[in-house]
Structure formats: structure tokens, C-alpha cells
Scaffold this motif. Sequence first.
Motif, PDB file in Angstrom:
ATOM      1  N   UNK A  19      15.392  -4.174  37.050  1.00 43.31           N
ATOM      2  CA  UNK A  19      14.539  -3.362  37.915  1.00 43.31           C
ATOM      3  C   UNK A  19      13.351  -2.891  37.083  1.00 43.31           C
ATOM      4  N   UNK A  20      12.160  -3.397  37.397  1.00 39.54           N
ATOM      5  CA  UNK A  20      10.944  -3.033  36.676  1.00 39.54           C
ATOM      6  C   UNK A  20      10.098  -2.083  37.514  1.00 39.54           C
ATOM      7  N   UNK A  21       9.718  -0.959  36.893  1.00 41.28           N
ATOM      8  CA  UNK A  21       8.813   0.000  37.512  1.00 41.28           C
ATOM      9  C   UNK A  21       7.478  -0.085  36.783  1.00 41.28           C
TER      10      UNK A  21
ATOM     11  N   UNK B 271     -18.177  -3.996  32.895  1.00 44.35           N
ATOM     12  CA  UNK B 271     -18.138  -5.425  32.640  1.00 44.35           C
ATOM     13  C   UNK B 271     -16.726  -5.895  32.277  1.00 44.35           C
ATOM     14  N   UNK B 272     -15.836  -4.980  31.914  1.00 44.34           N
ATOM     15  CA  UNK B 272     -14.475  -5.338  31.522  1.00 44.34           C
ATOM     16  C   UNK B 272     -13.552  -5.252  32.734  1.00 44.34           C
ATOM     17  N   UNK B 273     -12.571  -6.138  32.757  1.00 45.96           N
ATOM     18  CA  UNK B 273     -11.655  -6.204  33.893  1.00 45.96           C
ATOM     19  C   UNK B 273     -10.216  -6.116  33.407  1.00 45.96           C
ATOM     20  N   UNK B 274      -9.438  -5.221  34.025  1.00 42.98           N
ATOM     21  CA  UNK B 274      -8.013  -5.141  33.750  1.00 42.98           C
ATOM     22  C   UNK B 274      -7.620  -4.258  32.588  1.00 42.98           C
ATOM     23  N   UNK B 275      -8.531  -3.440  32.066  1.00 42.09           N
ATOM     24  CA  UNK B 275      -8.242  -2.623  30.893  1.00 42.09           C
ATOM     25  C   UNK B 275      -7.892  -1.189  31.263  1.00 42.09           C
ATOM     26  N   UNK B 276      -7.079  -1.021  32.271  1.00 45.81           N
ATOM     27  CA  UNK B 276      -6.577   0.292  32.662  1.00 45.81           C
ATOM     28  C   UNK B 276      -5.165   0.456  32.100  1.00 45.81           C
ATOM     29  N   UNK B 277      -4.895   1.589  31.488  1.00 47.22           N
ATOM     30  CA  UNK B 277      -3.594   1.830  30.896  1.00 47.22           C
ATOM     31  C   UNK B 277      -2.496   1.921  31.948  1.00 47.22           C
ATOM     32  N   UNK B 278      -1.298   1.570  31.562  1.00 49.17           N
ATOM     33  CA  UNK B 278      -0.160   1.638  32.478  1.00 49.17           C
ATOM     34  C   UNK B 278       1.124   1.657  31.673  1.00 49.17           C
ATOM     35  N   UNK B 279       2.264   1.874  32.369  1.00 48.49           N
ATOM     36  CA  UNK B 279       3.591   1.876  31.748  1.00 48.49           C
ATOM     37  C   UNK B 279       4.500   0.918  32.507  1.00 48.49           C
ATOM     38  N   UNK B 280       5.459   0.349  31.782  1.00 54.85           N
ATOM     39  CA  UNK B 280       6.418  -0.590  32.358  1.00 54.85           C
ATOM     40  C   UNK B 280       7.815  -0.150  31.934  1.00 54.85           C
ATOM     41  N   UNK B 281       8.628   0.275  32.929  1.00 51.31           N
ATOM     42  CA  UNK B 281       9.992   0.728  32.677  1.00 51.31           C
ATOM     43  C   UNK B 281      10.968  -0.298  33.232  1.00 51.31           C
ATOM     44  N   UNK B 282      11.892  -0.764  32.392  1.00 46.90           N
ATOM     45  CA  UNK B 282      12.918  -1.722  32.808  1.00 46.90           C
ATOM     46  C   UNK B 282      14.289  -1.080  32.692  1.00 46.90           C
TER      47      UNK B 282
ATOM     48  N   UNK C 129      24.180  -0.938  29.893  1.00 51.95           N
ATOM     49  CA  UNK C 129      22.866  -0.629  30.432  1.00 51.95           C
ATOM     50  C   UNK C 129      21.835  -0.903  29.343  1.00 51.95           C
ATOM     51  N   UNK C 130      20.954  -1.853  29.609  1.00 55.46           N
ATOM     52  CA  UNK C 130      19.862  -2.160  28.697  1.00 55.46           C
ATOM     53  C   UNK C 130      18.539  -1.822  29.339  1.00 55.46           C
ATOM     54  N   UNK C 131      17.469  -1.992  28.577  1.00 64.85           N
ATOM     55  CA  UNK C 131      16.148  -1.743  29.127  1.00 64.85           C
ATOM     56  C   UNK C 131      15.135  -1.398  28.065  1.00 64.85           C
ATOM     57  N   UNK C 132      13.942  -1.057  28.530  1.00 64.11           N
ATOM     58  CA  UNK C 132      12.867  -0.648  27.625  1.00 64.11           C
ATOM     59  C   UNK C 132      11.840   0.154  28.405  1.00 64.11           C
ATOM     60  N   UNK C 133      11.000   0.830  27.642  1.00 63.12           N
ATOM     61  CA  UNK C 133       9.835   1.523  28.187  1.00 63.12           C
ATOM     62  C   UNK C 133       8.634   1.136  27.337  1.00 63.12           C
TER      63      UNK C 133
ATOM     64  N   UNK D 146      -1.752   0.645  39.992  1.00 61.23           N
ATOM     65  CA  UNK D 146      -1.057  -0.070  41.071  1.00 61.23           C
ATOM     66  C   UNK D 146       0.438   0.074  40.849  1.00 61.23           C
ATOM     67  N   UNK D 147       1.024   1.117  41.421  1.00 58.40           N
ATOM     68  CA  UNK D 147       2.452   1.356  41.266  1.00 58.40           C
ATOM     69  C   UNK D 147       3.242   0.316  42.070  1.00 58.40           C
ATOM     70  N   UNK D 148       4.265  -0.265  41.433  1.00 58.71           N
ATOM     71  CA  UNK D 148       5.081  -1.262  42.122  1.00 58.71           C
ATOM     72  C   UNK D 148       6.444  -1.316  41.464  1.00 58.71           C
ATOM     73  N   UNK D 149       7.414  -1.890  42.217  1.00 62.55           N
ATOM     74  CA  UNK D 149       8.769  -2.071  41.732  1.00 62.55           C
ATOM     75  C   UNK D 149       9.135  -3.539  41.920  1.00 62.55           C
ATOM     76  N   UNK D 150       9.709  -4.130  40.896  1.00 60.52           N
ATOM     77  CA  UNK D 150      10.096  -5.536  40.938  1.00 60.52           C
ATOM     78  C   UNK D 150      11.597  -5.658  40.675  1.00 60.52           C
TER      79      UNK D 150
END
Length: 597
Positions: free
Chosen positions: A332-334, A301-312, A283-287, A339-343
Motif C-alpha cells: 500500500x503506497x501513499x 521552466x522546470x517540470x516535476x520538481x515539487x517535493x513529496x513523500x512516499x509511504x509504503x 510488516x515491512x515498508x519505508x518512508x 497530487x495525493x494518491x494511494x496505490x
Amino acid sequence: MNIKISYLIILAALCGSFQLQAQQKTATKDTTTLTRELTLEKEYNPSIRDASKVNQLPEIKEPEAPKTQVEFANYSVPLDIKPQLYILQSKPYFTELATSGKRGYLSAGVSTFVDIDGDLGYQILNSEKDQLSLFGSHRSSNGNVTYLQDDYKQKMKINDNRIGMDFMHNFGKIRLNADFQYLYSGFNYYGWTVPEYSSSSVPLFEELNIDKDLNQVNNSIDFNAGISSEGESDELAYMLKIGYATFNQKYAAYESLDGPKENRFRIGWDVHKGFNTDMAIGLGGYLKNYSMTVPKQEKLQFTGFDGYSNLLLNPYFTMEGSNWDLQLGAKINFLLGDSNSVNFAPNINFTYHPLEKMSLYIQMDGGVQDNGLYSMFGENRYVSPMLRIKDSQTSFDASVGIKSAIASNWWFDVFAGYKHTKDEHFFIPVAGYNTENSTQTYLAGNLNAVQYMDVNVFKMGGSLKYAYQDLFEFGLKATFYQWDVPSKHIDNGGRSVRYEAWNKPTFETDLNIGFRIPQLPLHLNAIYHLETGRKALFEESVKMKNINDLKIRGTYTINDTFSIFGQVNNLLFQKYDLWYGYPAQNFSFMGGLNIRF
């Protein structure tokens, strides 16, 4: 005397006996025949055949070895021989590569465009237990370039500096690794000023208070540390790595506005357990956690600078056969944030070896591509500082191919693949100024924004390598791309323009030829790069000139410490854009010195 007399008596008796016997046997013969026989017997040398007819054997004389006269020299040389023990020392054969014992290197060069390249490194520790290396690099440019869109010249300025460290310590069952890197980069947005599409006339950037000589400044710190196990293949193995990175820009779109800042905290891991020697599960992955900072008063004036997390999460299973290898896994990416999503994406690798020097392979991969500020700086530094590009999500990236070593010095790889990506980014040029507020000093008249598209791309190509000892080497790689983009149109300044894979090539190739002259310590390299089929969005779809770049580099080795080099850039005198409105340098020559210490 008595011995001699005895010999004579015995000899006479024997002669008399032989003569009497002869006369009795030849009594019937004539006198002539008898006389002839007596004559023969006188010449006969008798031998003793019957020991009983004599009462005494002849005395046997003992042999005597002849004496050799020995002569001695009338001089002498004193010689003192001391006892010594000679031990044959063991010698390693074919156990180590021929490497230099020097630990440091320095390379520096300057070109006719006032380009300066420099590299410096030193290996402080190098053993199985400890390794420590320090390194640094410098890349700068300060020459004029000419726009392809008009005949105006502009100075292109780049000043990139990096310093770093790599460290490893082996505790036996555990290995500690750490690395650190610092980046300082200054550069100007030298691109051609994109006019406002709604304007009836093309404005000059001087009238819009655009300072193209002002340098944007990027600073970045990246630190990572971790441990990994060092055990047998069937034991429980693990890896844990923790990292922190920060990236900030000094300016935003104009000089009086502070630029954005990005912080990234990362934890990565991998744990797997082997069974026997041919199977394992893991089992591998990262946070990753991203936090961004922008000026509060100008946040809109800034676009896309909202904090978020990426769990693999990456579970996988591996198996090895006699002539094949298999890995079955999934990614599996969370994405956790606004914008919560799963890939979901596969993680499959299969290799089959029908022959000793041939491999057939199938690869299926995917995942979320990190498009943070630091990653995007390596791809395109001229992206608008008001924009943070969102991460792309690849659900399927598969390829199939064959690799083979034709002979001991030939190697090739032929492949074909297909990829589907959501939110793939494509760069488009935009006007980097605001005519409504001309009192501000702007950094650029041409900033790269992006257009997001869900795309499919088919690719096929191959690579070929050949090497003859250390005298000649040849490498070729070519790839063909077919982009499938949505059948949509964009309203661009009142014009309806169909979507294209902006700035993406349909064909690219790289060629490298190296040659060493045996009679001279001279090594020559020719490096060629070609990209065709690129298009840009400007009022309408514009076909860009092909990237057609040839470099030739020669290195002359003076001794084990010093060597000199010369390099000719853009030998074909081609004019092309790196990005639309950002031209590449023309012909130039660079010379320099290499030192190993």
C-alpha cells in the motif's frame, strides 16, 4: 655301563619269549614257513605295549636346543633417541570453498576509442565479527561517433567515477551495517540535433550556439546505516535502516542556468515474528521524503520538481510446507504531495516442488517505481535536466513459470507474465534549444523528454544455463514483449502520430559462452546482446535499427597475482542508436591488466 647291560638283558628276554610263542603256534607248519617268519621278526622293531612285563621304564632324555654362534660387529654408531609425542592434526574436508587469500584487486584497460576502464578494491577487515571494504571505479570515453541520421561525426565524452565503502559489525544478537558511495560524472549531450518541426529548413546546431563539447556534471552522495537482529527463526526479528542521498546537476538546458538538486531521506523497516518453524507474520515498508531545489527566477521552466513523500506499508504472512512455500502480502503506497494518491498492489509468492530438482512458481507484485534524478541517471543520462520524471505506479505484475535442473550441470527457467502500469514513461527526442534566445549557449540539440501512458504488457520467455566443470559454460536468456498502449494520437509538428511503446523492444536476448583451454591458462568469453522492434517518435513513428552487439573477451592468467585481458567490442560492425540520435560506438579493441594483491 650298568644301564647298557640292563638294556641288553631286557632285549634278549623279549626275543626269547617271542620265539617260543611262534614255535608253539606253527608246530604243524613246515620248516620253510617257520624260517620265513623268523626272518621277518629279525627285521621288526619291537615297542613296549605292556608296562607290567617290565620292572623299569626307559629313561627319557631331555631335549637340548642347539646353540647358535653369535658374531658381533667390530664397529658401532652412536644413536640418541629422544622421547617424542606425535599428534595427528585434524583436516577440514569439503567445508570451505577454494578461495584466494588476497584481499585487493586492480583492473585497468584502454581501448582504441580512448575508452578507459578501471576498478580498484581492498578488503580491510574480513571476519565473522567485522567486515570493511573500500572500492572505486572509473569509466571514460573520448572517441568520435557517426550519426545514423547524417554523415556528421561528433565526439562522445563520458567520465564516470565512483568510490564507496561497505561496513559490518556483529554484536552477537545485533548486526550493524553501513555503506557509502560518491559519484562524479561528466558527459556531453552528443546527440544529433533534432530540427524544429515548425521550421521550413533544418537548422545547423553551429548556428544555434549549441556547445556539444561542454560537459554536464553530476554529483551524488548516498549514505545508509542500519541494524538487524540475529536470532532464531521463531524469535521476533527486525531490521531498521536510515539513508540520505543527494543528487545535483551543474547545468540546466544552457550553460548560464544552474541545474536542479534533489535530496532524499529514507527510513526502511521490517519486523516479523515466527511461529514454530513454518509460519511467520511481518510488516515491512519505508518512508521516503523528496525535496528539490531549482533556480527561483527560472522555476517555471522546470517540470516535476515539487517535493513529496512516499509511504509504503507491506504486511505479509509466510508459511512453509513439506514441498511448498507461500507468502501472502500486500503493498500500500501513499503518495503525499501536490497530487495525493494511494496505490494498492499484491505481494504474493508461491513455490511448489513436485520433484527434488523442479519448482513451479507464481509471483504477483507491484508498487511505486522511484524515478528520481539518481535512478533516472542509471537508466538514461540524456534526459533533459529541466525535467524530473514522476514515479510510475504498477498495480499488477504477475508471472508464472517452471524452474528445473535437468541434470547436475543443466538448468532452465520458462515463464510468462502480465503487467499493468500507470504513468509508465517512454522517452522521445526533443529539440534541445530555443530559437527565440540564441544568445544563450545550449548544452544539447537533442534532449530526451518523456510521454506518459497507462499500459499493459505481456511477456514470455526463458533462460537456459549449462556448465561443464570449469571448462565450459553456456547461458541464454530470451524474452518476448507485447505492448498494449492507448489508441491515441499525438500532434507532433502538425502531424498526427499514433502512440507507440517508444524505445521499448519487442524481443531481446542475451547469450554468454565461456571456454577455458586446459593446456593454457586462457579463458575466453563471447557476450551477445540483441534488441529488436524498437520505435522512436520523430515527425512520425520511425523504426530504429536493432541493437546487435557481440563482444569477445580473453583473459590469460600469468600467475596468482597477474593476468592480462583483451576485448573486442562490436565485432559485427553494427551501427545502431542507444537512444534516437545517440549512436553507439563502432568496432574497437581494449586491452588491460588485472592484479590481485
